[in-house]
Design a protein around this motif. Structure first.
Motif, PDB file in Angstrom:
ATOM      1  N   LYS A 112     -20.977 -10.573  26.102  1.00 10.47           N
ATOM      2  CA  LYS A 112     -20.954 -10.104  24.710  1.00 10.47           C
ATOM      3  C   LYS A 112     -20.281 -11.131  23.805  1.00 10.47           C
ATOM      4  N   ILE A 116     -22.601 -14.130  23.355  1.00  8.19           N
ATOM      5  CA  ILE A 116     -23.698 -13.869  22.417  1.00  8.19           C
ATOM      6  C   ILE A 116     -23.180 -13.880  20.979  1.00  8.19           C
ATOM      7  N   GLN A 117     -22.025 -13.277  20.757  1.00  8.31           N
ATOM      8  CA  GLN A 117     -21.450 -13.285  19.414  1.00  8.31           C
ATOM      9  C   GLN A 117     -21.235 -14.713  18.925  1.00  8.31           C
ATOM     10  N   PHE A 133     -24.779 -16.291  18.290  1.00 10.72           N
ATOM     11  CA  PHE A 133     -25.381 -15.714  17.085  1.00 10.72           C
ATOM     12  C   PHE A 133     -24.537 -15.975  15.839  1.00 10.72           C
ATOM     13  N   THR A 173     -23.512  -5.615  20.064  1.00 10.87           N
ATOM     14  CA  THR A 173     -24.122  -6.837  20.588  1.00 10.87           C
ATOM     15  C   THR A 173     -24.245  -6.685  22.096  1.00 10.87           C
ATOM     16  N   ALA A 211     -26.894  -7.620  25.877  1.00  8.55           N
ATOM     17  CA  ALA A 211     -27.968  -8.383  26.516  1.00  8.55           C
ATOM     18  C   ALA A 211     -28.838  -7.397  27.273  1.00  8.55           C
ATOM     19  N   TYR A 258     -32.361 -11.216  17.568  1.00 11.69           N
ATOM     20  CA  TYR A 258     -32.559 -11.195  19.016  1.00 11.69           C
ATOM     21  C   TYR A 258     -33.103 -12.528  19.495  1.00 11.69           C
ATOM     22  N   SER A 291     -33.571 -15.427  27.083  1.00  8.76           N
ATOM     23  CA  SER A 291     -32.685 -16.265  27.898  1.00  8.76           C
ATOM     24  C   SER A 291     -33.333 -17.536  28.415  1.00  8.76           C
ATOM     25  N   PRO A 295     -30.782 -11.053  24.622  1.00  8.71           N
ATOM     26  CA  PRO A 295     -29.657 -10.686  23.756  1.00  8.71           C
ATOM     27  C   PRO A 295     -30.138 -10.140  22.414  1.00  8.71           C
ATOM     28  N   SER A 354     -28.407  -8.137  18.613  1.00  4.39           N
ATOM     29  CA  SER A 354     -27.218  -7.715  17.882  1.00  4.39           C
ATOM     30  C   SER A 354     -27.621  -6.961  16.621  1.00  4.39           C
ATOM     31  N   LEU A 364     -24.786 -19.146  29.290  1.00  2.00           N
ATOM     32  CA  LEU A 364     -24.200 -19.096  27.952  1.00  2.00           C
ATOM     33  C   LEU A 364     -23.099 -20.127  27.760  1.00  2.00           C
TER      34      LEU A 364
END
Length: 418
Positions: free
Chosen positions: A96, A99-100, A103, A110, A112, A239, A242, A254, A256, A308
Motif C-alpha cells: 500500500k 503504491i501511494q 501514484f 489504495t 492491489a 489504476y 503490474s 493497483p 486508488s 515495487l
C-alpha cells in the motif's frame, strides 16, 4: 476354571488373527463405491501433463508483459504463508505504501487487486457508476473503447469523445463535453499503448471538479515510465497493472480512490454489479476499513512487493526511449506519434514501413531473434508496429538488440513493388 477360560479365549483370538492376516485389508463401506467410480473413468491423464513444463526464453519487447528480473521471479517462489498471518499483513501494508509512492497520493483507499489492469478498470466503473448514470469516455485507442463497452454493459448512459489513434483532446474540448453530458465519471487513458501516446493530464482534474465529475485515469502502460501525480493533478481514481514498467509478473492491479470517489462509491443506492470487485469487500481485505480481515494471492503479492521497490525512473525511461527513437529514424522508419513530448516512453509505435507486411516482419523477428514485438491493437491494427522497453527491459543494450532485429527484418523480408 478361570484360567482355562482365558486360555480358550486367547486361542480363539489367535485363530481369528491368523484368519484375518490371510484376508485382504479391511475396507470401508464407501470403498466399493469409490473403486467403481475410479474404474468408470474413461478419460486418461493427458500425456502432456506428465511432461515437465518447459518455457522458452524470449525478449519481451512488446507492449507488455515485460521481462522480470530474476530477483523478483525468486520472490514469487518463496514459501506460501497464510493470508491472515501477521507477516502477510506487513507485506500488504508495504505494498500500500509503495503504491501511494508510485501514484504520488496519500489516499487511504489504495489497494492491489488480484487480476489484470482490466480488473481494476471494471472495479473503478462498477463501484462509482450506477445504472442510468451518465459516463463520458475519451476514445483515442483501444482502452477508451473497452471502458465505453464496460460502462454500457452495466447499464450506464455512455457518451464518447472520439479521435483517431494517437489523437489528443484539448482541455477546451473536454470541458465542453463535461458541460453537455454532465457525467458522474470521465475516463481518460494516460498511456494509450495501442497508439504509443502519453496524453497530457494537467488541468483536467480541475475541470472535472468544476463540473462535479469524477476523473478516472488509466496508467497501465505509463506508470513508472512517465510522470503522473494523482493528488496534485486532482485525479479521483487511478489504476495500473503490474506487468509493464513496475517489473512484476502479470496478475496484480493497483488502484486508488480519493475521498470524492469514496463518497460516491459508498453512498450509492444500488450494489455494484460484481461481488468480486465490490470495494466494500476489497477495502476490508486490505484493512482500509479498520477491520483487518485480509485476503490475497500470496505469491503474486510477494513478487509485486519486491517489484515495487526495484529501481526504475521517469528520467531513465525517457533517455532510453529517445535513444531508441533516434535509432529508428536512422533506419529510415517513421514514428507514429510525431510530437516528441506526446510519445509514450514505455511503448514506441512505428508507422508500418511502406511496401512491407508487418506480420512478416514480426514473424521474422520472433523466429530469428527470439524477440517479441507486436502490431497495433483495436483501432491501430494495420497502422503500427509496437516496441516496448520498460522496467527491467529499459536498457540501451536492449534498444540496440531491437534495432538490430528490425534492421535484419527489413533486409530480409519481402517488399512489394508498389
Amino acid at each position: 476354571m478361570m484360567q482355562r477360560g482365558l486360555f480358550r479365549r486367547g486361542a480363539l483370538l489367535a485363530q481369528q488373527a491368523a484368519v484375518e492376516s490371510s484376508l485382504p485389508p479391511m475396507i470401508s463401506p464407501l470403498q466399493p463405491r469409490l473403486d467403481r467410480s475410479m474404474s468408470s473413468l474413461t478419460i486418461p491423464p493427458p500425456a502432456c501433463m506428465l511432461r515437465p513444463l518447459e518455457v522458452p526464453f524470449r525478449y519481451l519487447f512488446g507492449p507488455g508483459p515485460s521481462n522480470v528480473p530474476p530477483r523478483i521471479l525468486a520472490a514469487g517462489a518463496r514459501p506460501i504463508i497464510g493470508h491472515l498471518h501477521p507477516e502477510m499483513y506487513e507485506i500488504m501494508n508495504d505494498i500500500k505504501k509503495g503504491i501511494q509512492y508510485a501514484f504520488q497520493t496519500q489516499n487511504n483507499m489504495t489497494i492491489a487487486m488480484s487480476g489484470s489492469g482490466h480488473a481494476a478498470m471494471e472495479c473503478a466503473i462498477f463501484n462509482t457508476v450506477e445504472p442510468g448514470e451518465s459516463v463520458l469516455v475519451a476514445v483515442n485507442g483501444i482502452w477508451g473503447e473497452r471502458v465505453a463497452e464496460i460502462a454500457e454493459r452495466m447499464g450506464a448512459s455512455v457518451h464518447t469523445m472520439v479521435k483517431a489513434p494517437g489523437g489528443v483532446f484539448t482541455n477546451e474540448e473536454i470541458e465542453k463535453a463535461l458541460a453537455k453530458h454532465k457525467p458522474v465519471l470521465f475516463f481518460l487513458t494516460h498511456g494509450e499503448s495501442s497508439a504509443g501516446l502519453a496524453h497530457p493530464v494537467d488541468g483536467i482534474g480541475d475541470l472535472c471538479r468544476k463540473h462535479n465529475t469524477l476523473f478516472l485515469v488509466d496508467t497501465v502502460a505509463s506508470l513508472g515510465a512517465a510522470p503522473i501525480f494523482m493528488d496534485q493533478q486532482n485525479i479521483d481514481i487511478l489504476y495500473t497493472g503490474s506487468q509493464k514498467a513496475l517489473n512484476a509478473p502479470p496478475g496484480t492491479a493497483p488502484i486508488s480512490f480519493n475521498e470524492r470517489a469514496c463518497q460516491k462509491m459508498f453512498t450509492r443506492k444500488t450494489k455494484p454489479v460484481s461481488y468480486l470487485l465490490d470495494m466494500s469487500h476489497l477495502s476490508n481485505y486490505w484493512g482500509n476499513d479498520g477491520k483487518p480481515a485480509r485476503l490475497g494471492t500470496v505469491s503474486d503479492l510477494q513478487a509485486f512487493c519486491t517489484g515495487l521497490i526495484s529501481k526504475t525512473s521517469w528520467k531513465h525511461h525517457k533517455e532510453v526511449a529517445e535513444y531508441l527513437w533516434t535509432g529508428l529514424e536512422d533506419l529510415g522508419l517513421k514514428l507514429f506519434i510525431r510530437e516528441k513530448d506526446l510519445r509514450l516512453p514505455s511503448v514506441t509505435t512505428i508507422a508500418i514501413p511502406q511496401g512491407y507486411n508487418w506480420r512478416e516482419i514480426l514473424q521474422y523477428i520472433m523466429k530469428h531473434h527470439q524477440m517479441e514485438m507486436t502490431g497495433g491493437l483495436g483501432p491501430s491494427i494495420n497502422m503500427v508496429i509496437r516496441v516496448g522497453l520498460m522496467g527491467y527491459n529499459c536498457q540501451k543494450r536492449n534498444a540496440d538488440l531491437a534495432l538490430a532485429a528490425l534492421a535484419d527484418a527489413l533486409r530480409n523480408c519481402k517488399k512489394s513493388k508498389a
